[in-house]
Design a protein around this motif. Sequence first.
Motif, PDB file in Angstrom:
ATOM      1  N   UNK A  85       0.845  -1.297  -0.014  1.00  0.00           N
ATOM      2  CA  UNK A  85       0.028  -0.052  -0.162  1.00  0.00           C
ATOM      3  C   UNK A  85       0.760   1.222   0.075  1.00  0.00           C
ATOM      4  N   UNK A  86       0.312   2.393  -0.459  1.00  0.00           N
ATOM      5  CA  UNK A  86       1.043   3.639  -0.527  1.00  0.00           C
ATOM      6  C   UNK A  86       1.186   4.185   0.875  1.00  0.00           C
ATOM      7  N   UNK A  87       2.291   4.989   1.045  1.00  0.00           N
ATOM      8  CA  UNK A  87       2.471   5.629   2.591  1.00  0.00           C
ATOM      9  C   UNK A  87       1.396   6.537   2.981  1.00  0.00           C
ATOM     10  N   UNK A  88       1.196   6.789   4.136  1.00  0.00           N
ATOM     11  CA  UNK A  88       0.193   7.823   4.607  1.00  0.00           C
ATOM     12  C   UNK A  88       0.497   9.080   3.922  1.00  0.00           C
ATOM     13  N   UNK A  89      -0.271   9.840   3.946  1.00  0.00           N
ATOM     14  CA  UNK A  89       0.054  11.259   3.106  1.00  0.00           C
ATOM     15  C   UNK A  89       1.250  12.037   3.920  1.00  0.00           C
ATOM     16  N   UNK A  90       1.320  12.153   5.081  1.00  0.00           N
ATOM     17  CA  UNK A  90       2.392  12.917   5.801  1.00  0.00           C
ATOM     18  C   UNK A  90       3.733  12.283   5.553  1.00  0.00           C
ATOM     19  N   UNK A  91       3.775  11.053   4.973  1.00  0.00           N
ATOM     20  CA  UNK A  91       5.203  10.754   4.744  1.00  0.00           C
ATOM     21  C   UNK A  91       5.702  11.149   3.397  1.00  0.00           C
ATOM     22  N   UNK A  92       4.996  11.879   2.616  1.00  0.00           N
ATOM     23  CA  UNK A  92       5.371  12.649   1.374  1.00  0.00           C
ATOM     24  C   UNK A  92       6.065  13.952   1.600  1.00  0.00           C
ATOM     25  N   UNK A  93       5.935  14.524   2.793  1.00  0.00           N
ATOM     26  CA  UNK A  93       6.419  15.557   3.016  1.00  0.00           C
ATOM     27  C   UNK A  93       6.071  16.600   2.117  1.00  0.00           C
ATOM     28  N   UNK A  94       4.686  17.089   1.853  1.00  0.00           N
ATOM     29  CA  UNK A  94       4.106  17.919   1.279  1.00  0.00           C
ATOM     30  C   UNK A  94       4.096  17.564  -0.376  1.00  0.00           C
ATOM     31  N   UNK A  95       4.357  16.275  -0.722  1.00  0.00           N
ATOM     32  CA  UNK A  95       4.312  16.174  -2.185  1.00  0.00           C
ATOM     33  C   UNK A  95       5.590  16.822  -2.769  1.00  0.00           C
ATOM     34  N   UNK A  96       6.574  16.642  -2.203  1.00  0.00           N
ATOM     35  CA  UNK A  96       7.679  17.524  -2.889  1.00  0.00           C
ATOM     36  C   UNK A  96       8.210  17.093  -4.254  1.00  0.00           C
ATOM     37  N   UNK A  97       7.920  15.562  -4.264  1.00  0.00           N
ATOM     38  CA  UNK A  97       8.483  14.787  -5.411  1.00  0.00           C
ATOM     39  C   UNK A  97       7.576  14.429  -6.183  1.00  0.00           C
ATOM     40  N   UNK A  98       6.378  15.135  -6.525  1.00  0.00           N
ATOM     41  CA  UNK A  98       5.285  14.696  -7.058  1.00  0.00           C
ATOM     42  C   UNK A  98       5.354  14.620  -8.609  1.00  0.00           C
ATOM     43  N   UNK A  99       6.326  15.312  -9.223  1.00  0.00           N
ATOM     44  CA  UNK A  99       6.744  15.591 -10.746  1.00  0.00           C
ATOM     45  C   UNK A  99       7.494  14.155 -11.192  1.00  0.00           C
ATOM     46  N   UNK A 100       7.945  13.324 -10.001  1.00  0.00           N
ATOM     47  CA  UNK A 100       8.659  12.145 -10.487  1.00  0.00           C
ATOM     48  C   UNK A 100       7.812  11.106  -9.884  1.00  0.00           C
ATOM     49  N   UNK A 101       6.550  11.228  -9.958  1.00  0.00           N
ATOM     50  CA  UNK A 101       5.529  10.200  -9.732  1.00  0.00           C
ATOM     51  C   UNK A 101       5.572   9.577  -8.419  1.00  0.00           C
ATOM     52  N   UNK A 102       5.965  10.418  -7.488  1.00  0.00           N
ATOM     53  CA  UNK A 102       5.977  10.151  -5.829  1.00  0.00           C
ATOM     54  C   UNK A 102       4.801  10.625  -5.150  1.00  0.00           C
ATOM     55  N   UNK A 103       3.979   9.848  -4.940  1.00  0.00           N
ATOM     56  CA  UNK A 103       2.793  10.259  -4.068  1.00  0.00           C
ATOM     57  C   UNK A 103       1.547  10.644  -4.833  1.00  0.00           C
ATOM     58  N   UNK A 104       1.683  10.442  -6.401  1.00  0.00           N
ATOM     59  CA  UNK A 104       0.344  11.051  -7.288  1.00  0.00           C
ATOM     60  C   UNK A 104      -0.780  10.194  -6.889  1.00  0.00           C
ATOM     61  N   UNK A 105      -0.816   9.078  -6.734  1.00  0.00           N
ATOM     62  CA  UNK A 105      -2.028   8.172  -6.578  1.00  0.00           C
ATOM     63  C   UNK A 105      -2.473   8.361  -5.118  1.00  0.00           C
ATOM     64  N   UNK A 106      -1.539   8.470  -4.378  1.00  0.00           N
ATOM     65  CA  UNK A 106      -1.897   8.808  -2.868  1.00  0.00           C
ATOM     66  C   UNK A 106      -2.700  10.295  -2.782  1.00  0.00           C
ATOM     67  N   UNK A 107      -2.126  11.303  -3.603  1.00  0.00           N
ATOM     68  CA  UNK A 107      -2.842  12.601  -3.521  1.00  0.00           C
ATOM     69  C   UNK A 107      -4.195  12.449  -4.214  1.00  0.00           C
ATOM     70  N   UNK A 108      -4.210  11.761  -5.574  1.00  0.00           N
ATOM     71  CA  UNK A 108      -5.206  11.746  -6.405  1.00  0.00           C
ATOM     72  C   UNK A 108      -6.557  11.053  -5.414  1.00  0.00           C
ATOM     73  N   UNK A 109      -6.286   9.988  -4.736  1.00  0.00           N
ATOM     74  CA  UNK A 109      -7.114   9.423  -3.738  1.00  0.00           C
ATOM     75  C   UNK A 109      -7.672  10.223  -2.889  1.00  0.00           C
ATOM     76  N   UNK A 110      -6.861  11.209  -2.152  1.00  0.00           N
ATOM     77  CA  UNK A 110      -7.356  12.062  -0.949  1.00  0.00           C
ATOM     78  C   UNK A 110      -8.065  13.098  -1.810  1.00  0.00           C
TER      79      UNK A 110
END
Length: 488
Positions: free
Chosen positions: A279-304
């Motif tokens: 499963x994807x990490x919880x939202x707080x582990x993405x540090x504000x989605x700082x690496x979103x452009x590299x496909x890091x946390x995109x699906x977690x953010x989309x879900x939220x």
Amino acid sequence: MSKRGHIIKEVDPGSIADQLELEPGDAVLSIDGNELEDIFDYEYYINSESVLMTVKKKDGEEWELEIENQYEDLGITFENGLMSEYRSCRNKCIFCFIDQMPPGMRETLYFKDDDSRLSFLQGNYVTLTNMSDHDIDRIIKFKLAPINISVHTTNPALRCEMLHNRFAGKALDKIQRLYEAEIPMNGQIVLCKGVNDGKELERTIGDLSKFLPYMESVSAVPVGMSKYRDGLYPLQPFTAEDAKEILKIIERWQKKLYKTHGNHFIHASDELYILAGRPFPEEKRYDGYIQLENGVGMLRLLDEEIKAALETMEDDHKSEEISIATGKLAAPYIEKHAKLVQEKFPGRIIHVYSITNVFFGEQITVAGLITGQDLIGQLKDKPLGRRLLLPECMFRSGEEVFLDDLTRQDVQNALQVQVDIVKSSGQDFVQAVLEPVEESEASYEGYELNTLAGIPLCPEDQAGREKYPTGIHLCPENMGEGEKGNII
């Protein structure tokens, strides 16, 4: 600078430049006696209460203009967006996607960009191998930030091998200079099996963590491999077990660094979690989605975002059948999100289609590399309903053109269905499912700026031709967020 100066392409109506009777074809020679190397010089010098600008008019006459601009932009767009030649890549990386492109595509797609200035302007990742000490000096002088760096490994010898550049290891010394100047940075590691994973990944994370807090984040993404790899380095795909081992390393470092710095620092791409069946990490582990452009946390953010959007809505009792097409990587998650919409709006019938990438090869699973011909070939006999939704990342920036030069209209004609282009947020997704996308809303940012799930694509507009406005923000607090990547 060209001897003829920097040629003006456009003057904004009502702007300071317009009031000064500057015109397309005029050339800016200098500001306050300083010749202009590129767009950063121009922006730096006009960021003032007043400037003295020397201009050569189209008829050859030279004007000296005393301008009281009060830090205001002059309203000039230049013929060359960078006001300088674009710098191509000097490396031959073992993972470069340009080397894996099929023949016969438009010529500009084969341009390899490694221009550090585009890191600040567009969020591109650069290897530092073609940057001089003068380039570093200017970054420090202008306080340009953040700079996004394709690191891949901090082992100098291994980096030389991976980039096929004997200077690639020494280029890492530039990170130290940027760190000492307190220039914010982000890093990227494209993981290649048996090359820079395992102990080498451990070393790289440890070395880069020493540059905290100015090295703000690092992403780790698996290499993308097309079917056009004849004669190239024999890369192997990662397995589920490989992905699990990579995640163990990353998560161990996250726990350690969060305790000492309050920052998780190293982030695994969504693709690694999917491959590992985790499963994807919880939202707080993405540090504000700082690496979103590299496909890091995109699906977690989309879900939220989708859940948040649906919470504010009530069933409108309308009925419609539509379809959504995306890449194999995100398809199961898009299907889950579609079911959430259907639960709230039971009158909607939503078909989600996973598109196999025949054009580049089945190992390419991101939506941003799906072509028009694959869409047509795989959807022509499917029930599509009234509309077909496609993510904006499938299209060239600002246009309705796929990588294979087919257009949205071509797909509409072939499939006999209306095609709606959907922006990347969860709110946009829900709205597009419920109502046709208004043409006036169409402003597509597309595939040009993004690293596609770790694939250094470098298509033509990544070099920024005829793209840049002059209003570039040089201060870190004014820098925009990086664009989202192209997983979905």
